[in-house]
Design a protein around this motif. Structure first.
Motif, PDB file in Angstrom:
ATOM      1  N   ILE A  68     -11.096 -67.145 -42.645  1.00  0.00           N
ATOM      2  CA  ILE A  68     -10.402 -67.093 -43.744  1.00  0.00           C
ATOM      3  C   ILE A  68     -10.115 -68.813 -44.088  1.00  0.00           C
ATOM      4  N   ARG A  69      -9.850 -69.731 -43.176  1.00  0.00           N
ATOM      5  CA  ARG A  69      -9.583 -70.825 -43.378  1.00  0.00           C
ATOM      6  C   ARG A  69     -11.060 -71.577 -43.569  1.00  0.00           C
ATOM      7  N   LEU A  70     -12.115 -71.247 -42.902  1.00  0.00           N
ATOM      8  CA  LEU A  70     -13.432 -71.741 -43.029  1.00  0.00           C
ATOM      9  C   LEU A  70     -13.978 -71.416 -44.584  1.00  0.00           C
ATOM     10  N   ALA A  71     -13.593 -70.218 -44.913  1.00  0.00           N
ATOM     11  CA  ALA A  71     -13.924 -69.747 -46.375  1.00  0.00           C
ATOM     12  C   ALA A  71     -13.335 -70.530 -47.406  1.00  0.00           C
ATOM     13  N   ARG A  72     -11.855 -71.096 -47.083  1.00  0.00           N
ATOM     14  CA  ARG A  72     -11.441 -71.770 -48.105  1.00  0.00           C
ATOM     15  C   ARG A  72     -11.618 -73.297 -48.206  1.00  0.00           C
ATOM     16  N   GLU A  73     -11.707 -73.620 -46.937  1.00  0.00           N
ATOM     17  CA  GLU A  73     -11.925 -75.216 -47.030  1.00  0.00           C
ATOM     18  C   GLU A  73     -13.544 -75.472 -47.063  1.00  0.00           C
ATOM     19  N   GLY A  74     -14.388 -74.511 -46.708  1.00  0.00           N
ATOM     20  CA  GLY A  74     -15.652 -74.949 -46.852  1.00  0.00           C
ATOM     21  C   GLY A  74     -16.627 -75.349 -45.789  1.00  0.00           C
ATOM     22  N   PHE A  75     -17.853 -74.997 -45.777  1.00  0.00           N
ATOM     23  CA  PHE A  75     -18.791 -75.504 -44.885  1.00  0.00           C
ATOM     24  C   PHE A  75     -20.055 -75.817 -45.363  1.00  0.00           C
ATOM     25  N   GLN A  76     -20.950 -76.460 -44.434  1.00  0.00           N
ATOM     26  CA  GLN A  76     -22.282 -76.845 -45.039  1.00  0.00           C
ATOM     27  C   GLN A  76     -23.159 -75.604 -44.389  1.00  0.00           C
ATOM     28  N   PRO A  77     -23.872 -75.082 -45.285  1.00  0.00           N
ATOM     29  CA  PRO A  77     -24.730 -74.063 -45.087  1.00  0.00           C
ATOM     30  C   PRO A  77     -25.853 -74.678 -44.086  1.00  0.00           C
ATOM     31  N   ASP A  78     -26.345 -73.974 -43.217  1.00  0.00           N
ATOM     32  CA  ASP A  78     -27.562 -74.427 -42.483  1.00  0.00           C
ATOM     33  C   ASP A  78     -28.889 -74.006 -43.060  1.00  0.00           C
ATOM     34  N   GLY A  79     -29.813 -74.513 -42.552  1.00  0.00           N
ATOM     35  CA  GLY A  79     -31.252 -74.459 -42.954  1.00  0.00           C
ATOM     36  C   GLY A  79     -31.618 -72.969 -43.292  1.00  0.00           C
ATOM     37  N   ARG A  80     -31.322 -71.953 -42.177  1.00  0.00           N
ATOM     38  CA  ARG A  80     -31.666 -70.657 -42.264  1.00  0.00           C
ATOM     39  C   ARG A  80     -30.937 -70.114 -43.331  1.00  0.00           C
ATOM     40  N   LEU A  81     -29.639 -70.522 -43.839  1.00  0.00           N
ATOM     41  CA  LEU A  81     -29.215 -69.621 -44.792  1.00  0.00           C
ATOM     42  C   LEU A  81     -29.941 -70.115 -46.255  1.00  0.00           C
ATOM     43  N   ILE A  82     -29.891 -71.634 -46.229  1.00  0.00           N
ATOM     44  CA  ILE A  82     -30.677 -71.951 -47.543  1.00  0.00           C
ATOM     45  C   ILE A  82     -31.986 -71.537 -47.672  1.00  0.00           C
ATOM     46  N   ASN A  83     -32.761 -71.340 -46.632  1.00  0.00           N
ATOM     47  CA  ASN A  83     -33.968 -70.764 -46.746  1.00  0.00           C
ATOM     48  C   ASN A  83     -34.036 -69.080 -47.218  1.00  0.00           C
ATOM     49  N   ALA A  84     -32.995 -68.543 -46.707  1.00  0.00           N
ATOM     50  CA  ALA A  84     -32.830 -67.159 -46.926  1.00  0.00           C
ATOM     51  C   ALA A  84     -32.419 -66.816 -48.574  1.00  0.00           C
ATOM     52  N   ILE A  85     -31.451 -67.703 -49.113  1.00  0.00           N
ATOM     53  CA  ILE A  85     -31.216 -67.699 -50.507  1.00  0.00           C
ATOM     54  C   ILE A  85     -32.323 -68.040 -51.315  1.00  0.00           C
ATOM     55  N   THR A  86     -33.136 -69.068 -50.890  1.00  0.00           N
ATOM     56  CA  THR A  86     -34.436 -69.535 -51.593  1.00  0.00           C
ATOM     57  C   THR A  86     -35.358 -68.419 -51.553  1.00  0.00           C
ATOM     58  N   GLU A  87     -35.542 -67.593 -50.480  1.00  0.00           N
ATOM     59  CA  GLU A  87     -36.428 -66.590 -50.432  1.00  0.00           C
ATOM     60  C   GLU A  87     -35.949 -65.382 -51.337  1.00  0.00           C
ATOM     61  N   ARG A  88     -34.763 -65.176 -51.407  1.00  0.00           N
ATOM     62  CA  ARG A  88     -34.342 -64.031 -52.383  1.00  0.00           C
ATOM     63  C   ARG A  88     -33.579 -64.296 -53.599  1.00  0.00           C
ATOM     64  N   GLN A  89     -33.802 -65.578 -54.137  1.00  0.00           N
ATOM     65  CA  GLN A  89     -33.425 -65.924 -55.143  1.00  0.00           C
ATOM     66  C   GLN A  89     -33.437 -65.223 -56.556  1.00  0.00           C
ATOM     67  N   ASP A  90     -34.901 -64.704 -56.655  1.00  0.00           N
ATOM     68  CA  ASP A  90     -35.319 -63.792 -57.853  1.00  0.00           C
ATOM     69  C   ASP A  90     -34.534 -62.647 -57.766  1.00  0.00           C
ATOM     70  N   ASP A  91     -34.207 -62.155 -56.611  1.00  0.00           N
ATOM     71  CA  ASP A  91     -33.510 -60.757 -56.701  1.00  0.00           C
ATOM     72  C   ASP A  91     -31.980 -61.177 -56.751  1.00  0.00           C
ATOM     73  N   ILE A  92     -31.392 -62.293 -56.238  1.00  0.00           N
ATOM     74  CA  ILE A  92     -30.239 -62.564 -56.544  1.00  0.00           C
ATOM     75  C   ILE A  92     -29.708 -62.642 -57.764  1.00  0.00           C
ATOM     76  N   LYS A  93     -30.679 -63.340 -58.521  1.00  0.00           N
ATOM     77  CA  LYS A  93     -30.619 -63.555 -60.210  1.00  0.00           C
ATOM     78  C   LYS A  93     -30.354 -62.470 -60.931  1.00  0.00           C
ATOM     79  N   ARG A  94     -30.800 -61.284 -60.310  1.00  0.00           N
ATOM     80  CA  ARG A  94     -30.457 -59.943 -61.123  1.00  0.00           C
ATOM     81  C   ARG A  94     -29.043 -59.785 -61.227  1.00  0.00           C
ATOM     82  N   TRP A  95     -28.245 -59.822 -60.188  1.00  0.00           N
ATOM     83  CA  TRP A  95     -26.849 -59.832 -60.349  1.00  0.00           C
ATOM     84  C   TRP A  95     -25.693 -60.880 -60.560  1.00  0.00           C
TER      85      TRP A  95
END
Length: 575
Positions: A173-200
């Motif tokens: 909960i603390r990490l979600a509120r204060e924030g963190f720096q996404p790692d490369g794997r998460l950034i790549n996953a979002i990039t890979e799926r961004q066309d589907d993400i944009k549908r919602w």
């Protein structure tokens, strides 16, 4: 040597006679301990955690330092992974866990697998021509099963933890509120799926806040999921499956074309089941039963291999026998396994050493068995999108837990106002019998979707008990989970330490396609050539899986924790 029997006839006879005693399929709603509890009288006095993200490992260690046990730490690790590694797991998904309680030696399996909604209809996953509709099976609300992870975390806290649930959830909960720096794997996953993400819209707002994926160094906060976790901590499972959060989940799913109801959420139940145990080379392996297919396959493979002295064989012939055992176990995986609360499975047969002996008779010592000689099918490449962590605390309690949302970023659908990214586990059902899912796995009617049914999984969290050593092993990797865990178990039994087990080079055969996927460097040229001459088709593929291992040397009372070097070393820590 050449086998004198007609192995094809022998195998056919074995398969035809497979109507042996069926396992009891009644729901296991009460805690169920494995036979012959593993009571270890000594205690390590320190703790070890290996997970896929340093934030999650640190969260588990923080909770242990506050007086929690391995099961409280598991809650902290899992909930933190939901924040920092949504491409692989989260509270919108599910998990399977093998636990060992030190006080009484109890081994138990926790089934927090997702379930099908009551209105499930296979027609929703078919195109007009009757072929599988990969979009509805993998994207959006129709692809999502009812999540099991929140109920599982609440169950762990109530039945096995020492701290209040809200305390175990505090780091996430603390990490979600204060924030963190996404790692490369998460950034790549979002990039890979961004066309589907944009549908919602809610998915876009969360993962593409400026219309594009986050970048390295950017601080990312998740206040909606923080609030959902707070409510879960305050109210337990009811805080997720009923009330404010439950209503938001159902409203969001139905508004986007899904079919969840409030009753689907309210009816979700955790299942405690008896783990599968198998003895091999003086070790006892405690692993996952159905609705996981992994433990059955691992046990079947080990039973087959128990008839050989692998230590006396060269690398090529040893590998050949392991491949042939994999091939046969995956054939059975495809035909028989499903949710034990819905289907009868011939587990007595599949786990029998006599059945394994019969399968062993069909293996030639120096020639591959073409999978076409077994019931034919087709498949595609397996995938990598799950996570695993391992924990041993100072009191000797052990948690081996594998979590998933299925494909990368799950369904890509976020339920507005909750921060919850939903899974796409409906694809793990045999939505179209004998047609492969995204991981290339086939299924029969045993794994057909039904209201409230759990879809079959490859998750294989395992604990290995020996006279002098204990190993906690598991991995993500789609259908390769099973073979990764098997090879990790064999490496542990060969004496490798935690880092050696996690770094073990891998190979994989899943019956169909009829090939051996090989990690670069797994075989030396002579071994590869010998396997090819035996009739095996080798296909090199990039490294897969992110295994996390904790070992306990009972002679020195030392713990060792290691994460998979293919991703990032140093994520396993001892405290």
């Amino acid at each position: 040597m050449k086998h004198p029997l007609n192995w094809r006839v022998t195998l056919l006879a074995l398969l035809v006679s497979s109507s042996a005693a069926f396992a009891d399929s009644r729901p296991a709603t009460a805690p169920a301990a494995a036979t012959a509890p593993h009571v270890i009288t000594q205690r390590p006095g320190h703790a070890g955690i290996a997970s896929a993200n340093f934030h999650a490992t640190d969260a588990g260690l923080e909770v242990l330092a506050k007086g929690g046990n391995a099961f409280d730490a598991a809650i902290a690790v899992a909930s933190t992974l939901s924040i920092v590694e949504p491409e692989s797991s989260g509270i919108g998904g599910g998990f399977m866990a093998v636990l060992h309680r030190a006080s009484d030696g109890k081994d138990v399996f926790i089934d927090a697998r997702e379930t099908a909604p009551a209105a499930v209809n296979t027609k929703d996953y078919l195109n007009k021509d009757g072929t599988p509709n990969r979009d509805t099976a993998l994207n959006g609300p129709l692809s999502a099963g009812i999540p099991g992870e929140p109920a599982g975390l609440a169950w762990l806290s109530k039945h096995y933890g020492k701290l209040p649930l809200k305390d175990a959830l505090t780091p996430a909960i603390r990490l979600a509120r204060e924030g963190f720096q996404p790692d490369g794997r998460l950034i790549n996953a979002i990039t890979e799926r961004q066309d589907d993400i944009k549908r919602w819209p809610a998915s876009t707002a969360k993962y593409l806040p400026e219309g594009k994926p986050p970048v390295a160094g950017q601080v990312w906060r998740d206040p909606d999921q923080a609030r959902t976790l707070e409510i879960l901590g305050e109210q337990g499972a009811d805080g997720f499956y009923r009330g404010e959060v439950g209503k938001k989940l159902v409203d969001a799913v139905r508004a986007a074309g899904g079919n969840w109801t409030a009753k689907d959420l309210e009816s979700y139940q955790i299942k405690e089941r008896t783990p599968i145990t198998v003895d091999y080379r003086g070790y006892r392996v405690v692993t996952a039963p159905p609705a996981s297919s992994g433990g059955v396959a691992v046990a079947e493979i080990l039973n087959i291999l128990s008839g050989y002295d692998l230590t006396k064989l060269d690398d090529a012939h040893r590998t050949h026998l392991v491949i042939e055992a994999m091939r046969r176990a995956f054939r059975d995986h495809n035909d028989y396994l499903g949710d034990p609360d819905f289907v009868k499975m011939p587990l007595d047969m599949l786990l029998s050493p006599y059945y394994a002996a019969g399968l062993r008779m069909t293996i030639l010592a120096d020639k591959a068995t073409p999978s076409s000689m077994l019931p034919a099918s087709i498949a595609v490449d397996p995938g990598m999108h799950t996570t695993h962590f391992s924990v041993i605390d100072k009191g000797g309690n052990i948690a081996s837990i594998t979590l998933t949302v299925n494909y990368t970023m799950g369904s890509t659908f976020v339920a507005a106002g909750t921060g919850v990214l939903l899974n796409d586990e409906m694809d793990d059902f045999a939505l179209v019998p004998n047609k492969p899912n995204v991981y290339g796995l086939l299924g029969s009617a045993a794994n057909a979707p039904e209201p409230g049914k759990r879809m079959l999984s490859s998750m294989t969290p395992s604990i290995v008990f020996g006279a002098d050593r204990v190993g906690v092993i598991g991995s993500p990797g789609g259908s390769t989970i099973i073979t990764q865990v098997l090879e990790g178990i064999l490496a542990f039994m060969d004496g490798k330490d935690a880092q050696g087990v996690a770094a073990q080079k891998r190979f994989h055969h899943q019956y169909m396609p009829d090939r051996v996927d090989v990690e670069p460097g797994a075989f030396d040229p002579a071994t590869a050539d010998a396997l090819t001459r035996m009739g095996h088709t080798l296909k090199e593929r990039s490294p897969w899986g992110y295994m996390n291992v904790v070992t306990w040397d009972l002679k020195t009372n030392k713990l060792d924790a290691a994460s998979d070097p293919r991703r990032e070393s140093g994520l396993g820590k001892v405290q």
